[in-house]
Motif scaffolding. Sequence first.
Motif, short mmCIF file in Angstrom:
data_model
loop_
_atom_site.label_atom_id
_atom_site.label_comp_id
_atom_site.label_asym_id
_atom_site.label_seq_id
_atom_site.Cartn_x
_atom_site.Cartn_y
_atom_site.Cartn_z
N SER A 130 0.54 4.05 -2.88
CA SER A 130 0.36 5.48 -2.57
C SER A 130 1.27 6.35 -3.43
O SER A 130 0.86 7.36 -3.99
CB SER A 130 0.66 5.74 -1.09
OG SER A 130 -0.31 5.17 -0.26
N MET A 176 0.82 10.37 -4.40
CA MET A 176 0.85 10.87 -3.02
C MET A 176 2.19 10.52 -2.40
O MET A 176 3.04 9.88 -3.02
CB MET A 176 -0.29 10.22 -2.22
CG MET A 176 -1.67 10.50 -2.78
SD MET A 176 -2.98 9.67 -1.83
CE MET A 176 -2.80 7.98 -2.42
N CYS A 193 0.82 -1.21 0.00
CA CYS A 193 0.00 0.00 0.00
C CYS A 193 0.86 1.26 0.00
O CYS A 193 0.47 2.28 -0.59
CB CYS A 193 -0.96 -0.01 1.18
SG CYS A 193 -2.31 -1.19 1.02
N THR A 194 2.01 1.21 0.65
CA THR A 194 2.95 2.33 0.61
C THR A 194 3.39 2.60 -0.83
O THR A 194 3.40 3.76 -1.28
CB THR A 194 4.18 2.02 1.48
OG1 THR A 194 3.78 2.03 2.86
CG2 THR A 194 5.27 3.06 1.28
N LYS A 205 4.23 8.40 0.67
CA LYS A 205 4.10 6.98 0.99
C LYS A 205 2.98 6.68 1.99
O LYS A 205 2.49 5.55 2.06
CB LYS A 205 5.43 6.44 1.53
CG LYS A 205 5.91 7.05 2.84
CD LYS A 205 7.27 6.51 3.22
CE LYS A 205 7.76 7.09 4.55
NZ LYS A 205 6.93 6.64 5.69
N ASP A 206 2.56 7.68 2.75
CA ASP A 206 1.50 7.47 3.73
C ASP A 206 0.14 7.98 3.26
O ASP A 206 -0.80 8.10 4.05
CB ASP A 206 1.86 8.17 5.05
CG ASP A 206 3.06 7.53 5.73
OD1 ASP A 206 3.17 6.28 5.68
OD2 ASP A 206 3.88 8.26 6.30
N GLY A 207 0.01 8.26 1.97
CA GLY A 207 -1.22 8.84 1.45
C GLY A 207 -2.45 7.99 1.68
O GLY A 207 -3.48 8.46 2.17
N LEU A 208 -2.37 6.72 1.32
CA LEU A 208 -3.50 5.82 1.54
C LEU A 208 -3.76 5.63 3.03
O LEU A 208 -4.91 5.63 3.47
CB LEU A 208 -3.24 4.46 0.88
CG LEU A 208 -3.48 4.37 -0.63
CD1 LEU A 208 -3.01 3.00 -1.15
CD2 LEU A 208 -4.95 4.57 -0.98
#
Length: 369
Positions: free
Chosen positions: A199, A204, A195-196, A206-209
């Motif tokens: 993102s 975004m 998920c990182t 790396k912490d967008g999601l």
Amino acid sequence: MRVKDQMENIGIEEEKGSDWGKSLPVPSVQELVRNDPRSVPENYIQHQQDRPDVSDMASSSFHIPIIDFALLVKGDGDETRKLDLACKDWGFFQIINHGVAEDVLLKMKAAIAAFFGLPLEEKNKYAQAGNDFQGYGQQYVVSEEQKLDWCDMVFLITFPHEIRNLKYWPDTIPGFRDAVESYSKEAWKVANEICTNISLLMGMDKDGLKRFYGKTKQAMRMNYYPPCSRPDLVLGINPHSDPDIITLLLQDDEVPGLQIRHKDKWILVKPIRNAIVVNVGDVLEILSNGVYKSVEHRAITNETKARVSLATIKIPYDELEIGPMECTVDDRQPRMYRNIKYLDYVRYTLGRKMEGKAHIDNILKIESS
């Protein structure tokens, strides 16, 4: 309501279980086969148009995209591009060099086999109850008329710890809980790393999601597919897409059974020893505004061998409102999906039989003018 406020309001109701609806009780397929190996009851025989073709079940199978996870974590450009293309064009990929020790994988598979090796009366001690989808039984059974899966399963919520319901965790199998604990931790790390990277691919940081969906839950579905004397008549699991963010599937290394729909053709996914299959879930398709695809898939059966698999799913909390993220909507890519609370979506999907992509298409797709 803002995501931050939603997360602060998540509370006690989560401790009671999933509360996602209920599935009608059905007989154990494993016991049906044990009592009469040659019989295939009528309610398991698929309609003619839904049966797997002989060509679908051929020994020749296909490698979906393969991603070297160790390189992906290091930011390797080639692996990152492969991840992007896999999520766009396939919705599925296999990861190798994922860092989960072989011993952890083997113990997890052994734990699943040990559970389904128990006598029926022992397995029934962990049967589903009420509206809780956790436990031993079946899912997506909403009508006595529908065609059933040639499969038994156990569904457990594994993270966070405070919402586990340990009454569904067998305590008579040595090492079962330790195996689930160890594999769950590793799968959690792998899913978060994927998920990182997604993102970053969505433009975004790396912490967008993670900022959008906040805390997540993890659950496991342990599948047991008994052998079937007429595998051309039945399906292990009917065609569906997953109502989650992403799924990590631990396949049987020796017995293939997973098929995905690619370019209107069913493709049998060839297992790679110790690899993990990853697929995009409906939630990620919605968040990416259709850029990444949750793909229809199913399982077929084997005439002589049982097959086990483990699907580990990453899911939002029930109160999160999901819809296309702002960074995915522009003049070239208008909004394709309506917003919906995750609990409403998952109740809708689990309250109906598996019907391919019908769930997301019927209630969330915005018709283009």
